[in-house]
Scaffold this active site. Structure first.
Site, PDB file in Angstrom:
ATOM      1  N   LYS A   1       0.830  -1.204   0.000  1.00 28.69           N
ATOM      2  CA  LYS A   1       0.000   0.000   0.000  1.00 28.69           C
ATOM      3  C   LYS A   1       0.864   1.255   0.000  1.00 28.69           C
ATOM      4  CE  LYS A   1      -1.877   1.749   3.987  1.00 28.69           C
ATOM      5  NZ  LYS A   1      -1.688   3.211   4.117  1.00 28.69           N
ATOM      6  N   ASN A   2       1.839   1.290   0.931  1.00 27.56           N
ATOM      7  CA  ASN A   2       2.600   2.530   1.112  1.00 27.56           C
ATOM      8  C   ASN A   2       3.609   2.791   0.000  1.00 27.56           C
ATOM      9  OD1 ASN A   2       1.110   3.050   3.334  1.00 27.56           O
ATOM     10  ND2 ASN A   2       2.732   2.692   4.835  1.00 27.56           N
TER      11      ASN A   2
ATOM     12  N   ARG B   1      -4.791  10.939   3.981  1.00 23.45           N
ATOM     13  CA  ARG B   1      -3.717  11.932   4.158  1.00 23.45           C
ATOM     14  C   ARG B   1      -2.633  11.848   3.088  1.00 23.45           C
ATOM     15  NH1 ARG B   1      -0.710  13.042   7.353  1.00 23.45           N
ATOM     16  NH2 ARG B   1      -1.255  14.988   8.326  1.00 23.45           N
TER      17      ARG B   1
ATOM     18  N   CYS C   1      -5.501  13.152  12.383  1.00 23.19           N
ATOM     19  CA  CYS C   1      -6.222  11.910  12.150  1.00 23.19           C
ATOM     20  C   CYS C   1      -6.230  11.158  13.463  1.00 23.19           C
ATOM     21  CB  CYS C   1      -5.587  11.097  11.032  1.00 23.19           C
ATOM     22  SG  CYS C   1      -4.034  10.355  11.491  1.00 23.19           S
TER      23      CYS C   1
ATOM     24  N   ARG D   1      -0.280  14.936  13.150  1.00 23.86           N
ATOM     25  CA  ARG D   1       0.364  14.748  11.849  1.00 23.86           C
ATOM     26  C   ARG D   1       0.476  16.013  11.004  1.00 23.86           C
ATOM     27  NH1 ARG D   1      -1.663   8.967   9.562  1.00 23.86           N
ATOM     28  NH2 ARG D   1       0.321   8.964   8.499  1.00 23.86           N
TER      29      ARG D   1
ATOM     30  N   ILE E   1       6.667   7.395  17.263  1.00 28.03           N
ATOM     31  CA  ILE E   1       6.378   8.074  15.990  1.00 28.03           C
ATOM     32  C   ILE E   1       5.067   8.873  16.050  1.00 28.03           C
ATOM     33  CG2 ILE E   1       6.133   7.779  13.483  1.00 28.03           C
ATOM     34  CD1 ILE E   1       8.872   6.850  14.440  1.00 28.03           C
TER      35      ILE E   1
ATOM     36  N   ARG F   1      -9.264  -0.216   3.994  1.00 28.12           N
ATOM     37  CA  ARG F   1      -8.403   0.819   3.402  1.00 28.12           C
ATOM     38  C   ARG F   1      -7.050   0.246   3.007  1.00 28.12           C
ATOM     39  NH1 ARG F   1      -7.954   6.454   6.399  1.00 28.12           N
ATOM     40  NH2 ARG F   1      -6.484   6.590   4.673  1.00 28.12           N
TER      41      ARG F   1
HETATM   42  C1  UD1 Z   1       3.965   7.056   6.548  1.00 26.72           C
HETATM   43  C2  UD1 Z   1       3.097   5.840   6.318  1.00 26.72           C
HETATM   44  C3  UD1 Z   1       2.505   5.351   7.632  1.00 26.72           C
HETATM   45  C4  UD1 Z   1       3.606   5.117   8.662  1.00 26.72           C
HETATM   46  C5  UD1 Z   1       4.504   6.349   8.787  1.00 26.72           C
HETATM   47  C6  UD1 Z   1       5.687   6.141   9.692  1.00 26.72           C
HETATM   48  C7  UD1 Z   1       2.183   6.107   4.104  1.00 26.72           C
HETATM   49  C8  UD1 Z   1       1.003   6.403   3.265  1.00 26.72           C
HETATM   50  N1  UD1 Z   1       2.012   6.188   5.421  1.00 26.72           N
HETATM   51  O1  UD1 Z   1       3.136   8.093   7.049  1.00 26.72           O
HETATM   52  O2  UD1 Z   1       1.799   4.130   7.381  1.00 26.72           O
HETATM   53  O3  UD1 Z   1       3.017   4.844   9.913  1.00 26.72           O
HETATM   54  O4  UD1 Z   1       4.998   6.733   7.478  1.00 26.72           O
HETATM   55  O5  UD1 Z   1       6.438   5.063   9.258  1.00 26.72           O
HETATM   56  O6  UD1 Z   1       3.250   5.778   3.620  1.00 26.72           O
HETATM   57  N2  UD1 Z   1       5.683  14.902  10.945  1.00 26.72           N
HETATM   58  C9  UD1 Z   1       5.761  16.246  11.264  1.00 26.72           C
HETATM   59  N3  UD1 Z   1       5.835  17.149  10.234  1.00 26.72           N
HETATM   60  C10 UD1 Z   1       5.833  16.774   8.926  1.00 26.72           C
HETATM   61  C11 UD1 Z   1       5.753  15.408   8.620  1.00 26.72           C
HETATM   62  C12 UD1 Z   1       5.685  14.486   9.655  1.00 26.72           C
HETATM   63  O7  UD1 Z   1       5.765  16.622  12.431  1.00 26.72           O
HETATM   64  O8  UD1 Z   1       5.899  17.648   8.047  1.00 26.72           O
HETATM   65  C13 UD1 Z   1       5.589  13.912  12.043  1.00 26.72           C
HETATM   66  C14 UD1 Z   1       4.262  13.158  12.036  1.00 26.72           C
HETATM   67  O9  UD1 Z   1       3.243  13.866  12.679  1.00 26.72           O
HETATM   68  C15 UD1 Z   1       4.630  11.876  12.738  1.00 26.72           C
HETATM   69  C16 UD1 Z   1       6.070  11.652  12.322  1.00 26.72           C
HETATM   70  O10 UD1 Z   1       6.555  12.906  11.849  1.00 26.72           O
HETATM   71  O11 UD1 Z   1       4.554  12.043  14.120  1.00 26.72           O
HETATM   72  C17 UD1 Z   1       6.246  10.598  11.242  1.00 26.72           C
HETATM   73  O12 UD1 Z   1       5.484  10.939  10.126  1.00 26.72           O
HETATM   74  P1  UD1 Z   1       5.869  10.505   8.641  1.00 26.72           P
HETATM   75  O13 UD1 Z   1       7.097   9.680   8.649  1.00 26.72           O
HETATM   76  O14 UD1 Z   1       5.825  11.710   7.798  1.00 26.72           O
HETATM   77  O15 UD1 Z   1       4.647   9.552   8.298  1.00 26.72           O
HETATM   78  P2  UD1 Z   1       3.671   9.604   7.043  1.00 26.72           P
HETATM   79  O16 UD1 Z   1       4.434   9.845   5.797  1.00 26.72           O
HETATM   80  O17 UD1 Z   1       2.512  10.478   7.367  1.00 26.72           O
END
Ligand code: UD1
Length: 420
Positions: free
Chosen positions: A22-23, A94, A118, A123, A329, A399
């Site tokens: 998926k990811n 998202r 979410c 996030r 995380i 999903r």
């Molecule tokens: C992706 C994955 C999700 C997985 C996550 C962590 C997809 C579609 N989703 O989510 O399944 O759980 O990686 O491995 O691939 N953050 C900030 N600012 C930002 C971006 C992120 O503070 O601009 C924080 C987020 O709130 C979170 C952490 O960083 O606490 C990790 O987020 P991130 O690695 O970006 O996860 P996603 O890409 O949203």
């Protein structure tokens, strides 16, 4: 809203074919926005999030052709007629935020709804936006939307991410493929799905090096071309079914599963008493003895994935001794705990850590899914529990997991979907 009825207590035995990730698939579809030519993706998982991404791309004006007529391969490509990603789609999923970089790079403008929080946390997307600003984009936040422009095009820059965010890395990586000059993304996320995206982008003519090293170097090119790419197997689906074999004391072959992507997960399974071996077809997961408690801390890859945390909680709830699970995380990712406790688990949450005291057995109960991975932890608990578990709000599961009831039933699980 569909429900699952699970009658627990049967060890799983048999074969489960692991689908496309998926990811990885979601981002690879978005990569189709970077070229007017056809990007053909195979091994596409048939899940609701992919359908949402298809709707979003179509809404941007590009064609998304269902190549085999069964959702297993898509050809994405064409002119972009709208650079707006509307609230109704972004709020549903998202990962829609990932169109921002590619739209900016190719069309020099984009208007994307802010995703908001979410269930698992707030996030924010600040790192995505700061990174794009560093590449020369002008960004204004207005009426719940991100309005971004780069009238002269994006320009390569050295970007140091304060945290190895998966989404920010991907957004900036895709944007940089069409920027002028060299971009370096330092402290880039190293998840295998990003490696898959890099491999596909390079097939499309991008010039990216450093995949998996923590620093991505991207030399921008004028245009990208079409390509064909097979989506990597879903390591989280694989890890989830490995937990199903473990919690039921079963013996399951996970066809297409790869040890390489699952280092921390496999090490933890083995520590807990679940044996994992690899052969040419995939992984074999079995348990012969008792489960043992282990401590887990979620971390960016190659650490233990947050997307496997809920499933391990179910497993550890019936392990001997105590376990401690620390989530680093996402700030609110323990919503499965009260539901597991209703099934007889003994879990206490203290801030970002949970203490699990193993019990001999769980008992079936009506429970409610709250997010994708949490839903599966309740299925795992239901498979191991005495009696009947009724899981409602199965749409969370749909999903991200394809044909759950079929895959589990083929290994002897008593699970039934009740459609409403
Ligand atoms: C992706 C994955 C999700 C997985 C996550 C962590 C997809 C579609 N989703 O989510 O399944 O759980 O990686 O491995 O691939 N953050 C900030 N600012 C930002 C971006 C992120 O503070 O601009 C924080 C987020 O709130 C979170 C952490 O960083 O606490 C990790 O987020 P991130 O690695 O970006 O996860 P996603 O890409 O949203």
């Amino acid at each position: 809203m569909d429900r699952f009825i699970i009658r627990g207590g049967r060890p799983l035995r048999g074969e489960i074919v692991i689908g496309g990730a998926k990811n990885a698939g979601l981002k690879l579809m978005v990569a189709g926005l970077l070229t007017a030519e056809r990007l053909v993706l195979t091994n596409v998982p048939r899940i609701a999030d992919i359908a949402t991404m298809r709707d979003l791309l179509i809404q941007h004006g590009v064609a998304v052709e269902d190549v085999n007529g069964d959702g297993s391969a898509y050809a994405v490509g064409g002119e972009i007629t709208s650079t707006e990603a509307p609230y109704d789609i972004v709020s549903k999923m998202r990962a829609s935020i990932l169109v921002l970089g590619p739209l900016l790079a190719r069309c020099r403008e984009a208007r994307v709804s802010l995703p908001g929080g979410c269930a698992i946390g707030t996030r924010p997307v600040d790192m995505h936006l700061k990174g794009l600003e560093a590449l020369g984009a002008e960004i204004r936040l207005e009426n719940g939307y991100i309005n971004a422009r780069a009238p002269e095009g994006l320009i390569g820059e050295r970007i140091i991410l304060p945290f190895a965010s998966v989404g920010a890395t991907e957004n900036l990586l895709m944007a940089a493929t069409l920027a002028k000059g060299r971009t370096e993304i330092v402290n880039a996320a190293r998840e295998p799905e990003i490696g898959d995206l890099v491999a596909c982008l390079n097939k499309m003519g991008a010039r990216i090096s450093g995949s998996g090293s923590g620093t991505l170097v991207i030399d921008g090119v004028e245009a990208l071309q079409g390509a064909e790419h097979r989506i990597m197997p879903d390591r989280i689906e694989c890890g989830t079914y490995a937990c199903a074999a473990g919690i039921t004391g079963g013996d399951v072959r996970l066809v297409g599963g790869r040890l390489d992507d699952l280092g921390a997960v496999v090490r933890t399974l083995e520590e807990a008493g679940v044996e994992v071996t690899e052969d040419e077809k995939g992984l074999r997961v079995r348990r012969t003895g008792a489960l043992r408690g282990v401590d887990i801390m979620t971390e960016p890859y190659p650490g233990f994935p947050t997307d496997m945390q809920a499933q391990f909680m179910a497993l550890l709830s019936v392990a001997e001794g105590a376990s401690m699970v620390t989530e680093t995380i996402f700030e609110n990712r323990f919503m499965h705990v009260p539901e597991l406790n209703r099934m007889g688990a003994r879990i206490n949450v203290h801030g970002s850590s949970a203490i699990i005291r193993g019990v001999h057995a769980l008992s079936g109960a009506p429970v409610m899914a709250t997010d994708l991975r949490a839903s599966f932890s309740l299925i795992l608990a239901g498979l191991a529990a005495h009696g009947e578990t009724i899981l409602s709000r199965v749409y969370h599961l749909d999903r991200g997991y394809e044909a759950v009831e079929r895959k589990l039933a083929a290994c002897g699980a008593n699970i039934e979907r009740v459609r409403e």
